[in-house]
Write an enzyme that holds these catalytic residues in place. Sequence first.
Site, mmCIF file in Angstrom:
data_model
loop_
_atom_site.group_PDB
_atom_site.id
_atom_site.type_symbol
_atom_site.label_atom_id
_atom_site.label_comp_id
_atom_site.label_asym_id
_atom_site.label_seq_id
_atom_site.Cartn_x
_atom_site.Cartn_y
_atom_site.Cartn_z
ATOM 1 N N CYS A 1 -5.794 2.252 5.915
ATOM 2 C CA CYS A 1 -6.481 0.994 6.241
ATOM 3 C C CYS A 1 -5.896 0.465 7.551
ATOM 4 O O CYS A 1 -4.897 0.986 8.056
ATOM 5 C CB CYS A 1 -6.285 -0.003 5.103
ATOM 6 S SG CYS A 1 -4.624 -0.719 5.048
ATOM 7 N N HIS B 1 0.858 -1.183 0.000
ATOM 8 C CA HIS B 1 0.000 0.000 0.000
ATOM 9 C C HIS B 1 0.897 1.235 0.000
ATOM 10 O O HIS B 1 2.083 1.166 0.360
ATOM 11 C CB HIS B 1 -0.884 0.008 1.246
ATOM 12 C CG HIS B 1 -1.955 -1.032 1.223
ATOM 13 N ND1 HIS B 1 -3.064 -0.956 2.033
ATOM 14 C CD2 HIS B 1 -2.089 -2.186 0.517
ATOM 15 C CE1 HIS B 1 -3.842 -2.000 1.819
ATOM 16 N NE2 HIS B 1 -3.266 -2.765 0.895
ATOM 17 N N CYS C 1 -2.089 -0.283 7.266
ATOM 18 C CA CYS C 1 -1.269 0.931 7.155
ATOM 19 C C CYS C 1 -1.260 1.714 8.455
ATOM 20 O O CYS C 1 -0.218 2.241 8.863
ATOM 21 C CB CYS C 1 -1.768 1.794 6.003
ATOM 22 S SG CYS C 1 -1.497 1.007 4.393
ATOM 23 N N GLU D 1 1.132 3.858 1.931
ATOM 24 C CA GLU D 1 1.716 4.231 3.216
ATOM 25 C C GLU D 1 2.847 3.286 3.613
ATOM 26 O O GLU D 1 3.921 3.733 4.044
ATOM 27 C CB GLU D 1 0.647 4.241 4.326
ATOM 28 C CG GLU D 1 -0.468 5.243 4.114
ATOM 29 C CD GLU D 1 -1.661 4.689 3.341
ATOM 30 O OE1 GLU D 1 -2.755 5.249 3.491
ATOM 31 O OE2 GLU D 1 -1.505 3.701 2.583
#
Length: 160
Positions: free
Chosen positions: A87, A57, A90, A59
């Site tokens: 999320c 992801h 993250c 991040e």
Amino acid sequence: MNKEQEHEKFMRIAIALAEKNVSENLGGPFGAVIVKDGKMVAKSGNRVTTTNDPTAHAEVSAIRLACKKLKTYDLKGCVIYTSCEPCPMCLSAIYWARIDIIYQGNTKSDAAEIGFDDQFIYEELEKPVHARKVKVTELLRDEAQEAFKLWEDSGRKIHY
């Protein structure tokens, strides 16, 4: 440039990364920027589909790059600008990295509206382990405890 303009500048970079991801088919519509002392340390878009890595992801990818650049696992003193509310994975990574502040663009509700819904993970975390969708079976716990005992007795451990 005042502080608000500085924050907006970095958020716009995160948003531009998210837009680039979509327009160049690099991954999901997410971007993240990590800043320390007013300087950008790392930036990344979501790289899940281009790297075949479900943890890539924006991040997490930005955290990895920042840690590598700063040669540390502790990003205390850093700020993350993310095009969307992190999320659960993250958010956990942000906490583990000890990042001080999160600036987010879109919300998790906005993400859910376009098919990125993490609500099931929040619900799973509330359930007892035996009631979760992914089956968990404890195996060789006594043997696994040996690594913890070694850690506990080690004079060379680095707390993180």
